[in-house]
Write an enzyme that holds these catalytic residues in place. Sequence first.
Site, PDB file in Angstrom:
ATOM      1  N   HIS A 155       0.812  -1.206   0.000  1.00 45.69           N
ATOM      2  CA  HIS A 155       0.000   0.000   0.000  1.00 45.69           C
ATOM      3  C   HIS A 155       0.856   1.272   0.000  1.00 45.69           C
ATOM      4  O   HIS A 155       0.555   2.236  -0.683  1.00 45.69           O
ATOM      5  CB  HIS A 155      -0.886  -0.043   1.245  1.00 45.69           C
ATOM      6  N   HIS A 181     -10.506   2.633  -1.386  1.00 50.60           N
ATOM      7  CA  HIS A 181     -10.724   2.278   0.012  1.00 50.60           C
ATOM      8  C   HIS A 181     -11.540   0.995   0.055  1.00 50.60           C
ATOM      9  O   HIS A 181     -12.561   0.902   0.726  1.00 50.60           O
ATOM     10  CB  HIS A 181     -11.404   3.420   0.772  1.00 50.60           C
TER      11      HIS A 181
END
Lengths: 212, 744
Positions: B51, B97
């Site tokens: 990430h 998300h």
Amino acid sequence: MKIGITRFPGTNCDYDVEKMVQHFSHTPVWLWHQDKFDIQSVDAVIIPGGFSYGDYLRCGALASRSPVMSSVREFAEKGKPVLGICNGFQILCESGLLPGALTRNEGLKFIDDWSSLEVDNPNSFFGSRLQKGQTLNLPIAHGEGRYWIPAEGLKKLHDHQQIWLKYKKNPNGSMNDIAGVMNEKKNVVGLMPHPERALALWMGGQDGMEFL
Amino acid sequence: MKTEKTLSPELQKKCQRYRISSSEYHKISDLLGHEPQGIEWALFSALWSEHCSYKSSKIHLRKFAYKNLSVLESEGENAGVVDLGFGEKIAFKMESHNHPSFIEPFQGAATGVGGILRDIFTMGARPIALADYLCFGDIEAPRMKSLVQGVVSGISSYGNCVGVPTVTGQTVFHSSYNNNILVNAMAVGLITEDMKMARSKASGVGNWVVYVGARTGKDGVHGASMASESFDSNNEAKKPNVQIGDPFFEKLLIESCLEILDQDLVVAMQDMGAAGLTSSSFEMASKGQVGITLHLDQVPMRDSTMTPEEILLSESQERMLLICKPENFDKIQKVFAKWDLEAQKVGEVKSERTVDIFWKNEKLVSIDPDLLVENAPRYDREFQKWNSPNKTNLKASTLSDLSKNHPLDFITKAPQSMNFCSREWIYKQYDQRVGARTCKDAKSSVAFLQLPSNRGLSITLGCRPSVMRMDAFIGGQDSVFFPALQMAVKGAQAVAVTDCLNFGNPEKINIMSEFVASVEGIAEAAKAIDAPVISGNVSFYNETQNQNITSTPATGVVGLRKDLENIPADQFTTQGQVVYWLRAPWVIGLHSELLTENKQMNIEAKPHFEGRLDSEVVAAWIRDLSLFVNENDIAVSKVVGDGGLFESLRRMSLGDFGFHGHQKFFETVNFEKIYSETFYEVILAVDISKQFDFQKSIEEFCQRHQSQVYEIGWAQEGKFEIPGLMEVKTEELIERHQKGWGVL
């Protein structure tokens, strides 16, 4: 004309109302929530929409107890013009300057749409060019716009012609399709729709031009 | 390659807990010169996560190298910035998300919006628009209805309160997202001439490191590394990793941050997103080639029992890190106090290039930020060179099957599919007009906002998963071309692109191959159309129990139009408007979800797809079409998409006027052409008084661009009709179009 625009933490239509005021060549004056102001310094006050104090507690409840609102109250009591839009309408109801309350929409969802409105009583400072029975198209955007007032209050509204605007097709379950009301003296008005979002054809309509 | 010692079971367990592979463990030990100790584990775990580090994608993201003169900032900053001229700059970015939203849809989606907004105002831009790309599973799949409701109300609650209009979006339903939905949010910000752009590079030895915004709590600890692994059946246990947002705080943060920038009090600014304080501090130091000290005990905390590790990794929302000159601190504090927010000095910039982290005067660690940022692993994961599988793909079994379905059936049954019904249920919950800039809202195929110069800023999202399932390279190209074409038929030109690349497990060769192919497709298309990719995000490991999602490289395209006058409508607007069908059949596709998934339709046609897109040719066509639309008074326009010509005509008839087809044309046309989709085709309608001029110029256009044009009908009040074939009232079409959401 100098038009005061209140700013609370969470107000988000402040610049939109500023643009509207400038559009009509008036002078905007910012009124900060923590400050009282000299009521001689402005000719009218607009309380823009948004989520003052994050809508915590109840929409408009915290803002109605702020220092700036004590000046607005004083200003209104002198018979000077005050307009509340959306959250501004909620604040005026919470502070007792307008009768009634705004509660959660029927269906419990936020609604953004264009609404068709009918003018019930045009006799207020804001929107003085409107005619009784005239149809307007304005955007709405609220989660808590369902107007409510006890039976005796509603009777009083009718008796004193305090209903300003009505929805032609009720979007949120408002009592008697009420979209905007005024106080008995007709100097304080509030509405859920957003006139500042309908000032030009490119915005989808220009009926908001009638409000200043 | 040297052989690596196998780790002791105890170390293996620790590596697992911090999601560090054994090869990464050895690399860390080599870099540090000792085995990782104490807090170092947490730092590497966070910053070397997929990430934060983009370790599997970075070498391929270089393919987005093409930039033009208008690009002021791109990768490496919080958001890309393009100069639009007239003193107007636009900052924008899109971010995923997905994992948090699947675990806790309301907060996951809300904080997705909050996070992307911070990336925008960190650049000194005032956020003016939001857009959401959502992919849900089959609506009947477990939890799906509540996921849809949760995500939409999360976006609504955050976006509305923070006062940024949600002006467009895309929502797709497909079973491949049953266990891994996608929630991608895009934000666009405006920087006018009187505003100051900010950057995230720390500088100035002796300058202060200042923490502002909400207090730090235990929410979201280890969020970044959570998002970097696949889901298992134990997702419920990950709930504490999901952050909680407060849009009211965010609104205060926007106003205060723009105010301190306006007063020129800031040297650098960075939001605390994934991996919170860790990533923001290390990245600022690394970019600025400086060191910093950080006193964790000075960080404003919600919970006094927090450990240093939790403070470093917390993903509490609505927080920023600033660098300022010491003499400006008081002024900064004053601005934040005005907005009821805290500003706290937590460290200083120093020349020695280490980040020194202290806890109550005890030095916990001193480490070169480059070890964590610049030296993060780069993996060249195995992939295969893209060999268009569409050639080998299943041929349409029986296209004649299609003609068994009467067009009337098609038109009335289409909206029974979640993919073809109205999106009103979603966008009515979003404030689309706050800011008083909205010209075309979420109801429109392309959103338009008014710029201060009175020009139109257009925003559309791209990526059609149905195309991706056919061919990842063409799918990538289409993610840029389709939205650019949508803009072109409204008379706007694409200016720049952001992307959010949602893929499954990159350690699987087929997934990595699709990733590389679609990156190359996007890059090629963006360059051809001169709309550079200026920002983006990669989300890997969108897999649950070995099931990968459809590879979904979502894009956000921003464009410009000379003004806001006479933008062609999406629906027919006047009696007698003459309707034309313009085709450039480079790729023929029958991939329609409508046909293959709609159980009502009883069609067994197999997906079928052939041809290729020459990026240069397509780009020239799109650019020229945009000019053509502006020069020829087009009244109504639409790009034919999924579902083909009939589906588009149905959508154009969802107003007061419907389509009246020429009987002869529809009697002779091959039904394959009507139900399948070609890349690309558009429908244009002109008022009858303009017909003569239009015909002349469209014929010239077709000669220039190897396209065909057909006059197929006109607009008529109240009904959709093809004489001898079908007739239906527009009222009925509208009613059916709204019904799909009844399932919720």
